[in-house]
Design an enzyme around this catalytic site. Structure first.
Site, PDB file in Angstrom:
ATOM      1  CG  MET A   1      -1.793   1.222   1.357  1.00 52.98           C
ATOM      2  SD  MET A   1      -2.876   1.129   2.788  1.00 52.98           S
ATOM      3  CE  MET A   1      -1.724   1.243   4.127  1.00 52.98           C
ATOM      4  CD1 TRP A  18      -1.974  -8.183  -0.895  1.00 52.08           C
ATOM      5  CD2 TRP A  18      -4.144  -8.571  -1.152  1.00 52.08           C
ATOM      6  NE1 TRP A  18      -2.593  -6.984  -1.090  1.00 52.08           N
ATOM      7  CE2 TRP A  18      -3.924  -7.189  -1.250  1.00 52.08           C
ATOM      8  CE3 TRP A  18      -5.443  -9.065  -1.284  1.00 52.08           C
ATOM      9  CZ2 TRP A  18      -4.943  -6.290  -1.464  1.00 52.08           C
ATOM     10  CZ3 TRP A  18      -6.460  -8.171  -1.502  1.00 52.08           C
ATOM     11  CH2 TRP A  18      -6.205  -6.800  -1.582  1.00 52.08           C
ATOM     12  CD  GLN A 590       1.884  -9.462  -1.819  1.00 55.09           C
ATOM     13  OE1 GLN A 590       1.907 -10.389  -2.605  1.00 55.09           O
ATOM     14  NE2 GLN A 590       1.624  -9.617  -0.539  1.00 55.09           N
ATOM     15  CD  GLU A 591       0.246  -2.472  -2.299  1.00 55.90           C
ATOM     16  OE1 GLU A 591      -0.840  -2.505  -1.700  1.00 55.90           O
ATOM     17  OE2 GLU A 591       1.285  -2.034  -1.787  1.00 55.90           O
ATOM     18  CB  SER A 592      -5.022  -4.379  -6.167  1.00 56.81           C
ATOM     19  OG  SER A 592      -4.402  -4.466  -7.451  1.00 56.81           O
TER      20      SER A 592
END
Length: 722
Positions: A1, A18, A590-592
């Site tokens: 993030m 995640w 990884q983020e979304s």
């Protein structure tokens, strides 16, 4: 993030993980469900991210977020159609091209492409009629569209394509009756429950077939409160809905009423466990062993008791594992040794059990884990040679153990330190060959001198990514599902598949894999990737383990596990910011998980999870006033700007840049001031924030996998290792 560089985001807000992502509904154009994400309960702060559906009123053949028919793609298909003389290829190309033209807002071209296609492509006649009706509706000829849909219903009343026609014709009662598990039925149920919240029949059907619905928890609450008489199978679906949305106490009660089998029995215990009701959890785990002693879940239930029971309970459970479950006995022996030493202060007895483990089960994963402990202990005492010897034994006896990748890479570094370059090279090559998907394979390839970048040089690796477009048949699903998928009609294939499943619970590996791949096709990446990833840790029978091993040999498994939507945008903004496309893709994954409209509970938004205040700060630096963080173009532009910023702030050290992206530049600066950089691998292992440490390794593992899967140069190097 992305954390605001001026320090407005708290440490707890900075963490995202995640590792476990469950219970999503796919975003469907024109639908009304808003999918919801919940994280692993191991995360330090709860994550509650939602996806906002695009405001689309028309019936579209594809999820617009999953399938972007670029002019280049349209041109390529048109060239294929002109040049091909193979009837089957021409039929598939016409159907796909016609569908894409409809999506592009060119329904007249669709009608021309599909004209009389059903005569030469009878297998897909139902979907050809469906698409023709959609195109006619788009031209404004509603009468012709209705006549085509009526023809579809008359000629193919049992076809799942007819569910779409019933939906378009607003024959909703018939749709719910004939195709209860079709995603269009879900759309109808959502609308009805919006108007009549306590409509029991709708609640029952929603819970039975769509427990993944974004707002399922309150719906399930209303259903349970209504006193509806549910079947055990329906209670199972209710329980899964509660479990996937982390309502564990409610899940435990529902599982206790569900179809009795080893899965629901184990889930009862796991639900109590995660609800921190220890006594109830232990009792439920014991029932798994008593009622289903030969199931894959039975030894896992005993392992759970060793984690939460008293020392005496844990020791008894470990003894049961050793005595009754030979496939898990090695794990039981290591657990028993740790219980004896750490909880019962019996170091001598623990030592004897560890020796027995190494002698009786030298090839087990538990033996590998123990040898790695021994190797690290020797190295920390200054005896690198002994550490290398232990790792040699480890990779000889247990080459496929997950820990072997880290052990061999680290031992390679030890070998370099003692001057044995030949040994170091052999260890690095072992990792690349035996564990090619691992983070340590990238570190090893880098150590071998491959042009794949290191922590300090990754920014300079501008290797283009070229995804493959060839599709192979899936191991499960009807012939119609297979054909739709191979043609490229992702949404149709997914709808057909979900309708065929009819709410089936606990999918076996082949079906779980198929479900994951089809979810990826409609951009339900959160659930799809989680499904595919779960194949690595499921408790299954030996026969199913063999199935999983075969599945993992297929390129489609890895390409689905590491999808690369928005490749054009990633390449564009990576080039603009002088960043490696593989690193940007790895960070987005990884983020979304490439979900465009995902939003965390603290407000981090979109593909690269940018906090609104950080977005404002970036906009001020860029001189931009009109932007949207939910738009891929803007989000990737802003996210890559910030990733470039963290690189420049850290002297183009990509490891520090990625850590800064997650934890904030200020935190990374403090770590550097406190202990310097030193060995970069040791720096990563000693990052104070556990989540950032995990994040750095996963982003670079993603980076490596995008290179090995989609970079022609790296693919060639990998093929030379086989």
């Amino acid at each position: 993030m992305v954390s605001c560089p001026v320090g407005t985001v708290t440490k707890m807000q900075q963490f995202m993980r995640w590792s476990v992502i469950l219970a999503l509904t796919v975003t469907i154009a024109g639908g009304s469900a808003a999918p919801l994400l919940n994280p692993s309960n191991a995360a330090p702060s709860s994550l509650n991210a939602s996806l906002v559906n695009p405001d689309a009123k028309d019936i579209l053949p594809f999820d617009p977020l999953a399938f972007t028919p670029t002019p280049q793609r349209i041109a390529a298909l048109e060239d294929r159609l002109r040049q091909s003389t193979d009837t089957a290829e021409r039929n598939r190309t016409r159907l796909l091209l016609g569908s894409l033209q409809l999506f592009n807002g060119k329904p007249k071209e669709t009608i021309l492409l599909l004209n009389d296609l059903e005569k030469t492509y009878p297998m897909m006649a139902d979907y050809i009629l469906l698409r023709r009706g959609e195109a006619q509706a788009r031209t404004g000829d509603q009468r012709a569209a209705q006549e085509t849909w009526q023809q579809l219903l008359q000629q193919y009343p049992e076809s799942h394509a007819s569910a779409e026609a019933l939906y378009a014709l607003r024959r909703h009662d018939e749709l719910l009756r004939k195709f209860p598990a079709h995603p269009r039925s879900r759309d109808v149920l959502v609308e009805r429950l919006r108007n009549v919240p306590d409509l029991q029949a709708a609640l029952v059907q929603a819970a039975t077939y769509f427990p993944e619905h974004a707002e399922i928890a309150p719906l399930l609450d209303r259903l349970v409160a209504s006193g509806a008489q549910l079947s055990p199978e329906q209670w199972w679906s209710v329980a899964d809905g509660y479990y996937d949305y982390f309502e564990f106490s409610k899940a435990a009660r529902a599982y206790s009423k569900a179809t009795p089998n080893s899965f629901t029995a184990y889930r009862t215990g796991r639900s109590f466990h995660r609800a921190r009701q220890t006594d109830n959890a232990i009792a439920a785990y014991r029932r798994v062993v008593q009622q289903f002693p030969n199931s894959p879940e039975a030894p896992r239930a005993l392992v759970r008791i060793t984690q939460i029971g008293t020392a005496e309970q844990a020791l008894a459970a470990a003894d049961q594992i050793i005595a009754n479950y030979p496939d898990t006995a090695a794990e039981g022996m290591l657990l028993k040794a740790d219980i004896l030493e750490n909880r019962l202060n019996s170091a001598q007895s623990a030592s004897s059990h560890r020796k027995a483990l190494l002698s009786q089960y030298p090839s087990s994963e538990s033996a590998a884990n123990l040898r790695w402990r021994i190797a690290k202990g020797a190295a920390n005492s200054g005896n690198l040679t002994q550490g290398i010897q232990q790792v040699n034994t480890l990779i000889t006896d247990s080459p496929s153990a997950p820990i072997a990748a880290e052990a061999a890479f680290t031992a390679g570094k030890w070998a370099e330190r003692v001057g044995d370059k030949t040994k170091a090279k052999a260890l690095y090559e072992f990792v690349v060959q035996q564990h090619p998907e691992s983070y340590f394979a990238w570190r090893s390839a880098s150590a071998l001198g491959w042009q794949v970048g290191s922590f300090t040089t990754a920014r300079n690796i501008q290797l283009p990514l070229k995804p493959d477009s060839v599709r192979s048949p899936l191991p499960a699903g009807s012939a119609k599902v297979q054909e739709l998928y191979v043609v490229g009609l992702n949404r149709d294939a997914y709808h057909q598949w979900r309708s065929e499943l009819k709410g089936k619970r606990a999918l076996p590996p082949k079906e779980l894999f198929t479900d994951g791949v089809l979810r990826i096709g409609v951009n339900d990446n959160l659930k799809g990737i989680a499904q595919l990833d779960s194949l690595s840790w499921l408790d299954v029978t030996p026969e199913q383990k063999a199935e999983v091993a075969l599945i993992k040999q297929q390129p489609i498994y890895w390409q689905s596990l590491y999808p690369i939507p928005f490749n054009d945008l990633i390449n564009k903004w990576s080039q603009e910011r002088n960043l490696p496309p593989a690193l940007v893709a790895g960070l987005i994954r990884q983020e979304s998980r490439f979900e465009v409209r995902i939003r965390s509970h603290v407000g981090a938004t979109g593909l690269m999870q940018i906090m609104p205040e950080t977005g404002e700060w970036i906009a001020s630096k860029k001189g931009v006033s009109n932007y949207s963080l939910t738009e891929p173009q803007d989000n990737i532009s802003f996210g890559t700007w910030y990733l470039d910023y963290t690189h420049r702030r850290n002297g183009d050290n990509s490891m520090l840049a990625i850590a800064s992206y997650n934890a904030g530049p200020g935190a990374v600066s403090r770590w550097l001031e406190a202990r310097g950089l030193g060995d970069p691998d040791e720096f990563v292992q000693n990052i104070p924030y556990a989540e950032t440490r995990d994040y750095v390794e996963k982003v670079f593992a993603n980076y490596w996998n995008y290179l090995r899967l989609y970079s022609p140069m790296v693919k060639q190097k990998m093929s030379e290792q086989k």
